[in-house]
Design a protein around this motif. Structure first.
Motif, PDB file in Angstrom:
ATOM      1  N   ALA A 111      35.291  43.745  40.148  1.00 13.27           N
ATOM      2  CA  ALA A 111      35.644  43.841  41.570  1.00 13.27           C
ATOM      3  C   ALA A 111      37.155  43.701  41.750  1.00 13.27           C
ATOM      4  N   LEU A 112      37.758  42.720  41.083  1.00 12.11           N
ATOM      5  CA  LEU A 112      39.211  42.544  41.184  1.00 12.11           C
ATOM      6  C   LEU A 112      39.957  43.773  40.678  1.00 12.11           C
ATOM      7  N   LEU A 113      39.494  44.316  39.572  1.00  8.08           N
ATOM      8  CA  LEU A 113      40.141  45.489  38.987  1.00  8.08           C
ATOM      9  C   LEU A 113      40.025  46.700  39.910  1.00  8.08           C
ATOM     10  N   LEU A 114      38.833  46.948  40.432  1.00  9.10           N
ATOM     11  CA  LEU A 114      38.642  48.115  41.296  1.00  9.10           C
ATOM     12  C   LEU A 114      39.355  47.965  42.638  1.00  9.10           C
ATOM     13  N   ILE A 115      39.323  46.781  43.207  1.00  9.93           N
ATOM     14  CA  ILE A 115      40.025  46.561  44.474  1.00  9.93           C
ATOM     15  C   ILE A 115      41.531  46.687  44.262  1.00  9.93           C
ATOM     16  N   GLY A 116      42.034  46.079  43.186  1.00 12.54           N
ATOM     17  CA  GLY A 116      43.463  46.181  42.891  1.00 12.54           C
ATOM     18  C   GLY A 116      43.889  47.613  42.635  1.00 12.54           C
ATOM     19  N   SER A 117      43.084  48.366  41.915  1.00 15.17           N
ATOM     20  CA  SER A 117      43.394  49.770  41.637  1.00 15.17           C
ATOM     21  C   SER A 117      43.385  50.592  42.920  1.00 15.17           C
ATOM     22  N   ARG A 118      42.417  50.335  43.766  1.00  8.65           N
ATOM     23  CA  ARG A 118      42.330  51.076  45.036  1.00  8.65           C
ATOM     24  C   ARG A 118      43.523  50.767  45.931  1.00  8.65           C
ATOM     25  N   ARG A 119      43.881  49.503  46.023  1.00  4.33           N
ATOM     26  CA  ARG A 119      45.038  49.132  46.847  1.00  4.33           C
ATOM     27  C   ARG A 119      46.321  49.772  46.327  1.00  4.33           C
ATOM     28  N   ALA A 120      46.475  49.784  45.017  1.00  5.47           N
ATOM     29  CA  ALA A 120      47.676  50.378  44.432  1.00  5.47           C
ATOM     30  C   ALA A 120      47.714  51.886  44.698  1.00  5.47           C
TER      31      ALA A 120
END
Length: 136
Positions: free
Chosen positions: A113-122
């Motif tokens: 979840a952290l990885l996907l949310i961080g990737s999406r935000r970036a």
């Protein structure tokens, strides 16, 4: 977020590998492993040494360390990890949760979840996840 995901993935791989070798005592079979004792191993009917090898050195622990360190390496350089890393780990985690429900899969759900949310935000250009790239 991406840094936390990378650390969770890396530390999980380290914990699995070291735990299998020490707590589960897989390392006691190292003599068999390195003397060719597994060369004719029947994978459908593994010996204790074969099972210990696949629990430790041939397990997902070392690849998880590499994936986690890659995520951290990318993050340190201001490069967003590709979303397929999170989605692939997510699919694998779902299978793990179904097959072996008493594993640390909830920790992986957090990392994913952290990885996907961080990737999406970036990708969206959110100023909270954008940093200047560091030179090496």
């Amino acid at each position: 977020m991406i840094k936390w995901a990378g650390w969770i993935i890396t530390l999980s791989g380290i914990a699995h590998s070291i735990g299998a070798l020490t707590v589960q005592k897989a390392a006691r079979h190292a003599g068999t492993w390195f003397s060719g004792g597994l060369w004719h191993e029947d994978l459908a009917d593994m010996s204790p040494a074969g099972s210990a090898y696949f629990l430790s050195l041939a397990s997902f622990g070392i690849p998880l360390i590499l994936v986690g360190l890659t995520v951290l390496w990318l993050d340190r350089r201001g490069i967003t990890p590709p979303a397929f890393i999170g989605w692939t780990l997510g699919g694998w985690t779902v299978v793990d949760a179904v097959v072996l429900p008493f594993t640390p899969w909830p920790l992986f759900v957090l990392a994913i979840a952290l990885l996907l949310i961080g990737s999406r935000r970036a990708r969206r250009g959110d100023s909270h996840s954008q940093r200047p790239a560091h030179s090496s």
